[in-house]
Write an enzyme that holds these catalytic residues in place. Structure first.
Site, PDB file in Angstrom:
ATOM      1  N   ARG A  85      85.870  73.422  63.528  1.00  0.00           N
ATOM      2  CA  ARG A  85      86.972  72.904  62.718  1.00  0.00           C
ATOM      3  C   ARG A  85      86.823  73.194  61.229  1.00  0.00           C
ATOM      4  NH1 ARG A  85      87.750  67.238  66.045  1.00  0.00           N
ATOM      5  NH2 ARG A  85      88.662  68.274  67.846  1.00  0.00           N
ATOM      6  N   HIS A 116      90.444  63.822  59.583  1.00  0.00           N
ATOM      7  CA  HIS A 116      90.388  63.457  60.992  1.00  0.00           C
ATOM      8  C   HIS A 116      89.199  62.599  61.367  1.00  0.00           C
ATOM      9  CE1 HIS A 116      91.180  63.875  65.206  1.00  0.00           C
ATOM     10  NE2 HIS A 116      90.049  64.504  65.449  1.00  0.00           N
ATOM     11  N   HIS A 119      90.809  68.208  60.335  1.00  0.00           N
ATOM     12  CA  HIS A 119      91.213  68.865  61.580  1.00  0.00           C
ATOM     13  C   HIS A 119      92.219  69.952  61.216  1.00  0.00           C
ATOM     14  CE1 HIS A 119      92.784  69.561  65.563  1.00  0.00           C
ATOM     15  NE2 HIS A 119      91.858  68.774  66.071  1.00  0.00           N
ATOM     16  N   ARG A 145      81.426  68.044  63.061  1.00  0.00           N
ATOM     17  CA  ARG A 145      81.448  67.632  64.468  1.00  0.00           C
ATOM     18  C   ARG A 145      82.216  68.637  65.307  1.00  0.00           C
ATOM     19  NH1 ARG A 145      85.201  64.810  67.867  1.00  0.00           N
ATOM     20  NH2 ARG A 145      86.671  64.309  66.210  1.00  0.00           N
ATOM     21  N   GLU A 171      93.146  69.773  69.562  1.00  0.00           N
ATOM     22  CA  GLU A 171      92.479  71.057  69.711  1.00  0.00           C
ATOM     23  C   GLU A 171      92.632  71.589  71.140  1.00  0.00           C
ATOM     24  OE1 GLU A 171      88.798  71.382  67.532  1.00  0.00           O
ATOM     25  OE2 GLU A 171      87.901  72.318  69.279  1.00  0.00           O
ATOM     26  N   LEU A 176      97.914  64.234  64.660  1.00  0.00           N
ATOM     27  CA  LEU A 176      97.120  65.291  65.263  1.00  0.00           C
ATOM     28  C   LEU A 176      97.881  66.106  66.301  1.00  0.00           C
ATOM     29  CD1 LEU A 176      94.117  66.236  65.321  1.00  0.00           C
ATOM     30  CD2 LEU A 176      93.957  64.975  67.449  1.00  0.00           C
ATOM     31  N   GLN A 219      85.646  65.386  58.012  1.00  0.00           N
ATOM     32  CA  GLN A 219      86.224  66.452  58.837  1.00  0.00           C
ATOM     33  C   GLN A 219      87.733  66.562  58.653  1.00  0.00           C
ATOM     34  OE1 GLN A 219      86.219  66.567  63.450  1.00  0.00           O
ATOM     35  NE2 GLN A 219      84.987  68.285  62.744  1.00  0.00           N
ATOM     36  N   PHE A 279      86.771  74.237  74.290  1.00  0.00           N
ATOM     37  CA  PHE A 279      86.981  73.521  73.027  1.00  0.00           C
ATOM     38  C   PHE A 279      86.244  74.260  71.926  1.00  0.00           C
ATOM     39  CE2 PHE A 279      88.578  69.306  71.618  1.00  0.00           C
ATOM     40  CZ  PHE A 279      89.553  69.138  72.568  1.00  0.00           C
TER      41      PHE A 279
HETATM   42  C1  LIG Z   1      94.361  61.350  66.951  1.00  0.00           C
HETATM   43  C2  LIG Z   1      92.909  61.458  67.314  1.00  0.00           C
HETATM   44  C3  LIG Z   1      92.535  62.200  68.415  1.00  0.00           C
HETATM   45  C4  LIG Z   1      91.171  62.311  68.754  1.00  0.00           C
HETATM   46  N1  LIG Z   1      90.830  63.051  69.849  1.00  0.00           N
HETATM   47  C5  LIG Z   1      89.531  63.118  70.211  1.00  0.00           C
HETATM   48  C6  LIG Z   1      89.139  63.816  71.383  1.00  0.00           C
HETATM   49  O1  LIG Z   1      89.964  64.360  72.119  1.00  0.00           O
HETATM   50  N2  LIG Z   1      87.819  63.871  71.689  1.00  0.00           N
HETATM   51  C7  LIG Z   1      86.861  63.272  70.921  1.00  0.00           C
HETATM   52  O2  LIG Z   1      85.697  63.339  71.251  1.00  0.00           O
HETATM   53  N3  LIG Z   1      87.220  62.582  69.812  1.00  0.00           N
HETATM   54  C8  LIG Z   1      88.515  62.486  69.449  1.00  0.00           C
HETATM   55  N4  LIG Z   1      88.857  61.780  68.318  1.00  0.00           N
HETATM   56  C9  LIG Z   1      87.828  60.990  67.618  1.00  0.00           C
HETATM   57  C10 LIG Z   1      87.523  59.733  68.433  1.00  0.00           C
HETATM   58  O3  LIG Z   1      88.689  59.274  69.055  1.00  0.00           O
HETATM   59  C11 LIG Z   1      86.981  58.607  67.559  1.00  0.00           C
HETATM   60  O4  LIG Z   1      85.934  59.073  66.759  1.00  0.00           O
HETATM   61  C12 LIG Z   1      86.446  57.461  68.423  1.00  0.00           C
HETATM   62  O5  LIG Z   1      87.406  57.077  69.387  1.00  0.00           O
HETATM   63  C13 LIG Z   1      86.058  56.273  67.562  1.00  0.00           C
HETATM   64  O6  LIG Z   1      85.769  55.177  68.390  1.00  0.00           O
HETATM   65  P1  LIG Z   1      85.071  53.875  67.827  1.00  0.00           P
HETATM   66  O7  LIG Z   1      84.823  53.008  68.985  1.00  0.00           O
HETATM   67  O8  LIG Z   1      83.931  54.264  66.977  1.00  0.00           O
HETATM   68  O9  LIG Z   1      86.153  53.241  66.836  1.00  0.00           O
HETATM   69  P2  LIG Z   1      87.754  52.891  67.007  1.00  0.00           P
HETATM   70  O10 LIG Z   1      88.277  53.291  68.324  1.00  0.00           O
HETATM   71  O11 LIG Z   1      88.374  53.457  65.798  1.00  0.00           O
HETATM   72  O12 LIG Z   1      87.734  51.325  66.952  1.00  0.00           O
HETATM   73  C14 LIG Z   1      87.440  50.600  65.780  1.00  0.00           C
HETATM   74  C15 LIG Z   1      87.556  49.131  66.100  1.00  0.00           C
HETATM   75  O13 LIG Z   1      87.069  48.385  64.996  1.00  0.00           O
HETATM   76  C16 LIG Z   1      87.950  47.319  64.717  1.00  0.00           C
HETATM   77  N5  LIG Z   1      87.792  46.973  63.298  1.00  0.00           N
HETATM   78  C17 LIG Z   1      87.695  47.808  62.222  1.00  0.00           C
HETATM   79  N6  LIG Z   1      87.565  47.085  61.088  1.00  0.00           N
HETATM   80  C18 LIG Z   1      87.563  45.784  61.439  1.00  0.00           C
HETATM   81  C19 LIG Z   1      87.473  44.559  60.734  1.00  0.00           C
HETATM   82  N7  LIG Z   1      87.383  44.510  59.406  1.00  0.00           N
HETATM   83  N8  LIG Z   1      87.520  43.402  61.438  1.00  0.00           N
HETATM   84  C20 LIG Z   1      87.640  43.407  62.784  1.00  0.00           C
HETATM   85  N9  LIG Z   1      87.740  44.539  63.506  1.00  0.00           N
HETATM   86  C21 LIG Z   1      87.703  45.707  62.844  1.00  0.00           C
HETATM   87  C22 LIG Z   1      89.319  47.889  65.081  1.00  0.00           C
HETATM   88  O14 LIG Z   1      90.236  46.849  65.312  1.00  0.00           O
HETATM   89  C23 LIG Z   1      88.968  48.644  66.363  1.00  0.00           C
HETATM   90  O15 LIG Z   1      88.960  47.778  67.459  1.00  0.00           O
HETATM   91  C24 LIG Z   1      90.205  61.666  67.972  1.00  0.00           C
HETATM   92  C25 LIG Z   1      90.588  60.913  66.867  1.00  0.00           C
HETATM   93  C26 LIG Z   1      91.920  60.833  66.523  1.00  0.00           C
HETATM   94  C27 LIG Z   1      92.285  60.062  65.289  1.00  0.00           C
END
Ligand SMILES: Cc1cc2nc3c(=O)[nH]c(=O)nc-3n(C[C@H](O)[C@H](O)[C@H](O)COP(=O)(O)OP(=O)(O)OC[C@H]3O[C@@H](n4cnc5c(N)ncnc54)[C@H](O)[C@@H]3O)c2cc1C
Length: 579
Positions: free
Chosen positions: A281, A352, A237, A393, A250, A247, A235, A118
């Site tokens: 990135r 991203h 991407h 990141r 990567e 996306l 960031q 990666f």
């Molecule tokens: C397409 C894509 C691919 C990715 N691939 C990778 C990868 O391969 N490897 C890697 O390390 N990272 C990757 N990332 C980044 C990584 O996925 C995210 O940073 C990480 O999953 C975020 O997780 P989280 O639990 O912080 O938030 P999220 O999974 O975004 O969850 C947020 C939660 O908060 C809730 N929420 C938000 N606002 C409110 C509100 N006002 N009221 C109630 N609930 C609310 C939502 O409903 C959700 O349940 C990727 C990101 C994307 C977009």
């Protein structure tokens, strides 16, 4: 009034992992997760490429120290190194734990967990489940929530934090929420509130993020008068599918794909001769924009001078593509009708990930300022800034952060609430305030649709605070976003109902998008240097003397004030960053 020992806002990887840990430490604690989506629709489910850990299954020379060094170098030395040490040291253990919870990782021939290359990582250390890693992990965590008896409020939209003692030590007593199903408003009080609300991709007009990534948690913290850290570091991407912006993982470059310009040249040789397509990135995104600016981008008719470059997988062969990158192939096929085994994919940078966020210590306790912590308030995952990613990141470190810090913060919360009583909350007052907010929005007689204003805000952010920035551009952006903020009173809603009023949710999210945008612009304006993802054409060099420090931005309706906080340096002294 509803009450739980702990309420976690957010059902993605960070929120779910924390909830499980709290129950593991003390199964008697009453833990609830609130999410505006169903938990398995959180953006975490879309993560593709993988999760980093020095398991040494493929490269035996790897170590947590090497992982830590790559992370700090990738961060352009802005990451806090104590936080990075926890991240990388605990990584192998959390992966094995995930496996024991039932996550199906891709395997090597001998049955051990497979690991791929990666960007910015010097060894092959990214564990994966084909290119659907987030899906594999989140589904197992959500299944485990049921087993451990965590209460889930799904499709409840959290409107605001309940903060007491504003001015002295801010003490968080609960949240106010709105049920998307039927318009009910409820107050939840808790001994501890944790935010795991994810990122803010939707603040910009082209993003890989889902529609729910509107920075709600960040805006609620900002409205409460608490600081947001390092928000200038957005960031981009490198490989967003053109034109939609979704996306292309990567992992595709990790498996050996090339980036080519209109002349068919692998242009990364000019920008990162050693790491080529697997440079970090920020560097790769800038390289793509520079090629496009120099007229070596590609047009849909194949001529040069166009808005994108090519991601070329054709030399990988259909079999490898279909076994390691099936989702990526399917995406290009479904959205653009391209067969990536024989045709290159058009890509350009897309917003991203948010490196900044709610400032926390390594136990996830939210900071009230540079030297003081809040009470009863924790955060982890993408919405938090601990800071393990600093100014940039590395891919596959974010899922890792969610799991390592989800677990750490879960433990810290379980111990914290043991010594805390249920706080008092004036329920009626909060319900009245929320009811007024919603009634006023429904009654607003404007002349503007929500999506029109949202588009203008997103265009403003992309134009004035994109991959390349200058003081002049950002000043224009600040002025423009202030104009747009004033237009919020002009939006109107067709739907005046209480059942599944998606328009109302979009109006509430738009309010948050504007606040987050404003904080990003001000933070970017004041950082007069270039570091990681924040590139100032008027200050093209990194300036450790003046800016080796974290930004803390305090929002108020009349403006944003900026303070700074030192960076924790324990292992690696800052050096020039070369790839
Ligand atoms: C397409 C894509 C691919 C990715 N691939 C990778 C990868 O391969 N490897 C890697 O390390 N990272 C990757 N990332 C980044 C990584 O996925 C995210 O940073 C990480 O999953 C975020 O997780 P989280 O639990 O912080 O938030 P999220 O999974 O975004 O969850 C947020 C939660 O908060 C809730 N929420 C938000 N606002 C409110 C509100 N006002 N009221 C109630 N609930 C609310 C939502 O409903 C959700 O349940 C990727 C990101 C994307 C977009």
């Amino acid at each position: 009034m509803l009450e739980h020992d702990v309420v976690i806002v957010g059902g993605g990887l960070a929120g779910c992992r924390a909830a499980l840990e709290i129950k593991r430490v003390n199964s008697n604690l009453d833990v609830a997760i609130i999410a505006k989506t169903h938990p398995i629709r959180s953006h975490s489910v879309a993560a593709q490429g993988g999760i980093a850990a020095s398991l040494k299954n493929v490269d035996p020379q790897d170590s947590w120290q090497a992982h830590a060094f790559d992370t700090v170098k990738g961060s352009d030395y802005l990451a806090d190194q104590d936080a990075v040490a926890y991240l990388t040291q605990e990584a192998p253990e959390v992966i094995i734990e995930l496996e024991h919870m039932g996550v199906l990782f891709s395997r090597l021939e001998d049955g051990r967990i497979a690991q791929r290359a990666f960007g910015g990582h010097s060894y092959r250390r990214t564990c994966y489940a084909a290119d659907k890693t987030g899906h594999a992990i989140l589904h197992e965590l959500v299944n485990n929530l049921r087993r451990y008896g965590v209460k889930v409020y799904q499709e409840w939209y959290v409107l605001d934090l309940i903060v007491a003692n504003q001015g002295k030590t801010p003490d968080i007593h609960g949240v106010v929420m709105y049920h998307i199903h039927d318009g009910q408003i409820a107050v939840v009080r808790a001994k501890a509130v944790m935010f795991a609300t994810g990122g803010y991709g939707r603040v910009f007009n082209t993003t890989s993020n889902d529609f729910a990534s509107t920075g709600d948690g960040l805006a609620m913290v900002a409205r409460a008068g608490l600081p947001l850290e390092d928000m200038e570091f957005v960031q981009f991407h490198p490989t967003g599918l053109y034109p939609v912006g979704v996306l292309v993982s990567e992992a595709v470059r990790g498996e050996g794909a090339y980036l080519r310009n209109s002349e068919g040249e692998r242009f990364m040789a000019r920008y990162a001769p050693q790491q080529m397509e697997l440079a970090p990135r920020d560097i790769t995104s800038r390289a793509i924009v520079m090629e496009i600016r120099a007229g070596r981008g590609i047009n849909p008719d194949g001529t040069s001078g166009g808005p994108y470059v090519h991601l070329d997988l054709t030399h990988l062969g259909r079999e490898k593509i279909m076994s390691r990158l099936p989702f990526c192939w399917e995406e290009a096929h479904r959205l653009l009708g391209i067969d990536a085994a024989v045709q290159p994919i058009p890509v350009r940078p897309t917003v991203h990930y948010c490196m900044g966020g709610i400032p926390v210590n390594t136990d996830g306790r939210v900071r009230a300022n540079a030297s003081q912590l809040t009470e009863g308030f924790f955060a982890a995952g993408e919405c938090a800034c601990v800071s393990v990613h600093g100014a940039n990141r590395l891919g596959s470190n974010s899922l890792l952060e969610c799991v390592v810090y989800g677990r750490r913060v879960g433990r810290a919360i379980a111990h914290y609430v043991a010594h805390r009583t249920m706080p008092p909350v004036a329920e009626k007052e909060h319900i009245q305030k929320a009811t007024d907010l919603i009634q006023n929005l429904l009654a607003q007689r404007g002349d503007m649709r929500i999506h029109q204003l949202r588009q203008k805000v997103q265009d403003c952010m992309t134009e004035y605070c994109g991959v390349f920035r200058t003081a002049l551009l950002i000043e224009k952006g600040i002025q423009e976003i202030q104009n747009l903020k004033a237009q919020y009173e002009r939006i109107y809603l067709d739907d005046k109902g209480n059942y599944w009023n998606q328009e109302l949710i979009e109006a509430l999210e738009l309010r948050n998008i504007i606040i987050v945008g404003e904080v990003i612009l001000h933070s970017a304006y004041h950082r007069r240097e270039s570091r990681g993802a924040h590139y100032r054409e008027d200050f093209p060099l990194r300036d450790d003397q003046n800016f080796l420090k974290h930004t803390l931005a305090y929002y108020s309706p009349t403006g944003v004030t900026i303070e700074y906080m030192p960076v924790v340096i324990t292992m690696f002294e800052p050096q020039e960053r070369k790839y």
